[in-house]
Write a protein that holds these residues in place. Sequence first.
Motif, PDB file in Angstrom:
ATOM      1  N   LYS A  39      34.089  -3.305 -42.290  1.00 50.91           N
ATOM      2  CA  LYS A  39      33.819  -2.259 -43.288  1.00 50.91           C
ATOM      3  C   LYS A  39      33.245  -2.856 -44.570  1.00 50.91           C
ATOM      4  O   LYS A  39      32.318  -2.300 -45.164  1.00 50.91           O
ATOM      5  CB  LYS A  39      35.106  -1.504 -43.609  1.00 50.91           C
ATOM      6  CG  LYS A  39      35.556  -0.516 -42.550  1.00 50.91           C
ATOM      7  CD  LYS A  39      36.791   0.222 -43.037  1.00 50.91           C
ATOM      8  CE  LYS A  39      37.266   1.263 -42.044  1.00 50.91           C
ATOM      9  NZ  LYS A  39      38.458   1.982 -42.549  1.00 50.91           N
ATOM     10  N   VAL A  58      32.413   3.599 -37.270  1.00 50.82           N
ATOM     11  CA  VAL A  58      33.875   3.456 -37.234  1.00 50.82           C
ATOM     12  C   VAL A  58      34.490   4.831 -37.021  1.00 50.82           C
ATOM     13  O   VAL A  58      34.184   5.769 -37.763  1.00 50.82           O
ATOM     14  CB  VAL A  58      34.412   2.836 -38.543  1.00 50.82           C
ATOM     15  CG1 VAL A  58      35.925   2.650 -38.469  1.00 50.82           C
ATOM     16  CG2 VAL A  58      33.726   1.513 -38.845  1.00 50.82           C
ATOM     17  N   VAL A  60      35.451   0.419 -33.484  1.00 49.35           N
ATOM     18  CA  VAL A  60      34.188   0.062 -34.133  1.00 49.35           C
ATOM     19  C   VAL A  60      33.138  -0.216 -33.068  1.00 49.35           C
ATOM     20  O   VAL A  60      33.418  -0.894 -32.076  1.00 49.35           O
ATOM     21  CB  VAL A  60      34.357  -1.188 -35.028  1.00 49.35           C
ATOM     22  CG1 VAL A  60      33.045  -1.533 -35.725  1.00 49.35           C
ATOM     23  CG2 VAL A  60      35.464  -0.979 -36.047  1.00 49.35           C
ATOM     24  N   VAL A  91      38.849  -5.027 -38.690  1.00 51.81           N
ATOM     25  CA  VAL A  91      38.116  -3.780 -38.951  1.00 51.81           C
ATOM     26  C   VAL A  91      37.741  -3.696 -40.432  1.00 51.81           C
ATOM     27  O   VAL A  91      36.624  -3.294 -40.776  1.00 51.81           O
ATOM     28  CB  VAL A  91      38.955  -2.560 -38.528  1.00 51.81           C
ATOM     29  CG1 VAL A  91      38.268  -1.263 -38.952  1.00 51.81           C
ATOM     30  CG2 VAL A  91      39.192  -2.570 -37.022  1.00 51.81           C
ATOM     31  N   GLU A  93      41.465   2.120 -35.624  1.00 56.72           N
ATOM     32  CA  GLU A  93      40.051   2.463 -35.754  1.00 56.72           C
ATOM     33  C   GLU A  93      39.206   1.673 -34.748  1.00 56.72           C
ATOM     34  O   GLU A  93      39.321   0.452 -34.653  1.00 56.72           O
ATOM     35  CB  GLU A  93      39.572   2.177 -37.171  1.00 56.72           C
ATOM     36  CG  GLU A  93      40.177   3.097 -38.212  1.00 56.72           C
ATOM     37  CD  GLU A  93      39.766   2.723 -39.619  1.00 56.72           C
ATOM     38  OE1 GLU A  93      38.966   3.448 -40.221  1.00 56.72           O
ATOM     39  OE2 GLU A  93      40.242   1.683 -40.114  1.00 56.72           O
TER      40      GLU A  93
END
Length: 577
Positions: A232, A265, A274, A228, A272
């Motif tokens: 990002k 997200v 996505v 994740v 999290e």
Amino acid sequence: MAETTSGTLLDRMVADFQVSAADLPLVSRTLGEEGGAGVESEVEVLRWVAKEYAVPFNPLDDIRPEKELLGLFPARILLKEELLPISRENGHVDVATSRLFSTSGLDGLKAVTGLRLQPVLAPREAIQRELKKWLGVGADTLGTLGEESTFQVVEDENDENTNLDEAAEDASIIRFVNQILRDAIELRASDIHLEPFENELRIRYRIDGVLQEVPVPAQIKRFQPAIVSRVKILSHLNIAEKRLPQDGRIKIRLDDSEVDIRVSVIPMLHGEAVVLRLLRQNATLRGMGQLGMDARDLASFQRVLALPHGIILVTGPTGSGKTSTLYTALNAINDAVRKIITIEDPIEYQLRGINQIQVSEKSGLTFARGLRAILRHDPDVLLIGEIRDRETAQIAVQASLTGHLVLSTLHTNDAPGALTRLVDMGVEPYLVASSLEAVLAQRLVRVLCSECRAVDTSSTAQALKVQLGFSAETVLYRAVGCRECRNTGYHGRRGIFEWMNSTQAIRRLMLKNASSGEIREAARRGGVRMLAEDGWRLVREGITTPEEVLRVTKDQAAEDAADAAAEIVVASTVTAS
């Protein structure tokens, strides 16, 4: 014998099969005598090698290796050497390979596992396909990652001890994320879903409008935070923020094509989640005649595109092809005498000769603000990506009334619903009646796979033909599923359409602020063919199945027939189960 194909195969026969160059003419001649065409495919070469050296041959069409068996072998070696353990019997393990005489891979596996291995010849493409299927995407990457003792992902509760920046920049994590993106693009996926659960990180692709789960290694859950975080970093989001939703974008180039990726997200219970939306920037636009519309509706569409002013709306849910239809229309009227300006979020296609504006909420460039500025640029045609609020709707109406042709999208279930939706937004009914020229509602249905579709001769299909008024000669098909379509029975999508012109009768109803039901009845009396009726046209032509039409439509045009069709389909499903 195809020159390029045979040349490649003959080269491989020397390199991989240890065939002497002097023997190549004999081998080619032998294969030609047996198959009638010379060296045409790798399968023919492998069958010949298997026969000559008394080695089993397996095309790997229908195999199910045990997970316990695969777990005995390092995924990194299997993928690097293109070896696939198939089965264990009589004290040895059958291992599929396309390189019989390249023994380094098999020797390495023997040294690591201590097992007796028996080579089985199989096509290289089939081995690669089955390795990805049974080991999962990125298995070699995660296997390497697991061996690196210096790299560790700790639990979220210990955030202060976790350097996710370093973790996300690890070469193995970078490779894994790149593999997921490349795999999704090659499979024509429109979205990638990374979904965290208690004991797994599930990855799914949306292909042809339907989510399909992707096989991934079981240990992927350990690397969820780093994966994740890598996404990002690529999308320029705050890597430290885990409690609030974030949105970003990634732009990548793959094989001379650009893909714009929208990233969302959102914090979930177990981490999290996505979602990445893939937008192909330089996808080839089709012509108006290739949209798949009925000839009558297509002629109406082309007529209103030639009007000097007015509003044309395309409606439907997210992912129903609205933007592609509008771009196709713009491309058809794009010439030297018209100035066309678009304002979109996001820009999905880049069109030469058309001025395109990207909405940016962060910098304050909204649809409404951009529209007010656009009108000072003397456009002839405007494309508004979506009418979302009252202000945008009112500016669009005013633009149409002052001599501009306005094209836009709206989220409604059908064409009549677009009229009442504008009124609900705060546009006066008389303004809607005077500005709106036509509404096109559309959906996308999956197309039957040409490789495996089969004629449906069941009693259910016969009853359905009677119920829908099809002739006895009409052939209905059913989805089967094969390797080419990933066992879904479908490959690709086609649009079904509901075109409604603003006739005098409909304008009078708009002035009376009539309901969408009343407008729908007037449209049907005027000859409008509703969505499901257009869907039955594709069923009649053998392009799709009744189940697909029922999946994406709510049939207002032939409710009795659709309800009966649904009952028949459901009844047949229950009976089969």
